[in-house]
Scaffold this motif. Sequence first.
Motif, mmCIF file in Angstrom:
data_model
loop_
_atom_site.group_PDB
_atom_site.id
_atom_site.type_symbol
_atom_site.label_atom_id
_atom_site.label_comp_id
_atom_site.label_asym_id
_atom_site.label_seq_id
_atom_site.Cartn_x
_atom_site.Cartn_y
_atom_site.Cartn_z
ATOM 1 N N GLY A 39 -20.621 61.264 -47.014
ATOM 2 C CA GLY A 39 -19.912 62.300 -46.275
ATOM 3 C C GLY A 39 -19.979 62.014 -44.781
ATOM 4 O O GLY A 39 -20.112 60.871 -44.332
ATOM 5 N N LYS A 40 -19.920 63.060 -43.981
ATOM 6 C CA LYS A 40 -19.983 62.917 -42.529
ATOM 7 C C LYS A 40 -21.378 63.183 -41.972
ATOM 8 O O LYS A 40 -21.636 62.863 -40.803
ATOM 9 N N ASP A 41 -22.258 63.720 -42.782
ATOM 10 C CA ASP A 41 -23.530 64.201 -42.254
ATOM 11 C C ASP A 41 -24.729 63.349 -42.627
ATOM 12 O O ASP A 41 -25.825 63.592 -42.119
ATOM 13 N N TYR A 42 -24.557 62.345 -43.473
ATOM 14 C CA TYR A 42 -25.706 61.544 -43.889
ATOM 15 C C TYR A 42 -25.343 60.059 -43.770
ATOM 16 O O TYR A 42 -24.290 59.620 -44.235
ATOM 17 N N LYS A 43 -26.255 59.291 -43.150
ATOM 18 C CA LYS A 43 -25.990 57.885 -42.916
ATOM 19 C C LYS A 43 -27.298 57.091 -42.993
ATOM 20 O O LYS A 43 -28.333 57.508 -42.450
ATOM 21 N N PHE A 44 -27.212 55.933 -43.634
ATOM 22 C CA PHE A 44 -28.337 55.001 -43.703
ATOM 23 C C PHE A 44 -27.901 53.672 -43.105
ATOM 24 O O PHE A 44 -26.841 53.140 -43.440
ATOM 25 N N LYS A 45 -28.731 53.119 -42.200
ATOM 26 C CA LYS A 45 -28.419 51.850 -41.562
ATOM 27 C C LYS A 45 -29.657 50.956 -41.599
ATOM 28 O O LYS A 45 -30.791 51.433 -41.423
ATOM 29 N N ALA A 46 -29.440 49.665 -41.825
ATOM 30 C CA ALA A 46 -30.523 48.689 -41.811
ATOM 31 C C ALA A 46 -29.998 47.414 -41.176
ATOM 32 O O ALA A 46 -28.833 47.048 -41.369
ATOM 33 N N GLY A 47 -30.871 46.733 -40.412
ATOM 34 C CA GLY A 47 -30.404 45.548 -39.728
ATOM 35 C C GLY A 47 -31.527 44.636 -39.290
ATOM 36 O O GLY A 47 -32.720 44.936 -39.455
ATOM 37 N N TYR A 48 -31.108 43.496 -38.700
ATOM 38 C CA TYR A 48 -32.064 42.514 -38.188
ATOM 39 C C TYR A 48 -31.478 41.883 -36.935
ATOM 40 O O TYR A 48 -30.273 41.584 -36.863
ATOM 41 N N ASP A 49 -32.343 41.683 -35.901
ATOM 42 C CA ASP A 49 -31.947 41.066 -34.637
ATOM 43 C C ASP A 49 -32.806 39.827 -34.424
ATOM 44 O O ASP A 49 -34.030 39.926 -34.252
ATOM 45 N N SER A 50 -32.175 38.639 -34.448
ATOM 46 C CA SER A 50 -32.944 37.398 -34.335
ATOM 47 C C SER A 50 -33.477 37.169 -32.929
ATOM 48 O O SER A 50 -34.477 36.464 -32.755
#
Length: 325
Positions: A261-272
């Motif tokens: 929806g508009k109210d829930y978000k999951f983010k995952a990442g990596y910065d070398s």
Amino acid sequence: MAEAKSAPQPTTAVPATATATTGGQFRDFIRMDRPKFRVTTAYDSDSSVFLHKASCKLLDDLAKLKMSFSSNNNGEVWEPQVSFTSKFFSLHYDVEERDALLKASFEAAPGLNFKASHQVKARQGEVTMIADLASPDYKLELSSFVPSVGKPKATFKFPLGEVSLEEKEAEEEEQKKSLSVSGILKYHILNGLYTAKFVDENMDLRYAFKDEQMTFIPSISMPSNAVSCAFKRRFSNSDKLSYLYHFDSNNWNAVYKHTVGKDYKFKAGYDSEVRLGWASLWVGDEDGKAKTAPLKMKVQLMVQVPQDDVKSTAVMFRIKKRWDI
């Protein structure tokens, strides 16, 4: 002879409804409803700092009064500020510095506008004139500092971008002042947007191609010739992967995003470049306001894991809550 008596003039009675209506309109005109207050508090666990804001709209939403300050867990308060804003005038006051920034704007004629700002403590300001040329899509903007320290800055705006000319200060006293040229140009080519930003001898070129599922953005900076490439792939309405690679340094970063929806978000990442992995969970629109979030509250929970020192894993959170009084 007896004087003739004049006939009595008929009197026009004022309907009671008309009197009541007139009185009601007068009371509505002078009546001022209690302004609605909005109080917002935000907390960042990384800095352990609270940011408090309180605001209300005045004069039937024609003006806004706002107060803000920061505090910590020890009850210390700093950076208190008060501002008053309206369509044509604004005042920003820094309580600690005892300094004020004044801004005003007005329309002198159709297609001719003026803006002015003044920093009270520094006794410096800026005056800007904005004039429409052949049409509202073409504008000429002249701005100058007060007191004047040189020729005014000229900016020409048109549908494809803008170009600015400004007198540049000499680095040494013996050198003469030179003219600085800067601007931005945009043009649609092959279902993409080409953008060129330039400041004197430096230029950034960027091309962005985007369709419903993919975005491809190559870019180059000159004269360093630093090349980078961004790639974004949308797998569904809720899943998206972004990747950015710098050819000059071999650094890269990747981010995966999943939304509900508009109210829930999951983010995952990596910065070398910093050798760091992270994951973040949002409740409430990441770029939106607390007003539209569930319970008028935005929450972010983040985990950072350094690649070279897993034991230094950090857990942080941010929270923002709004109350309407």
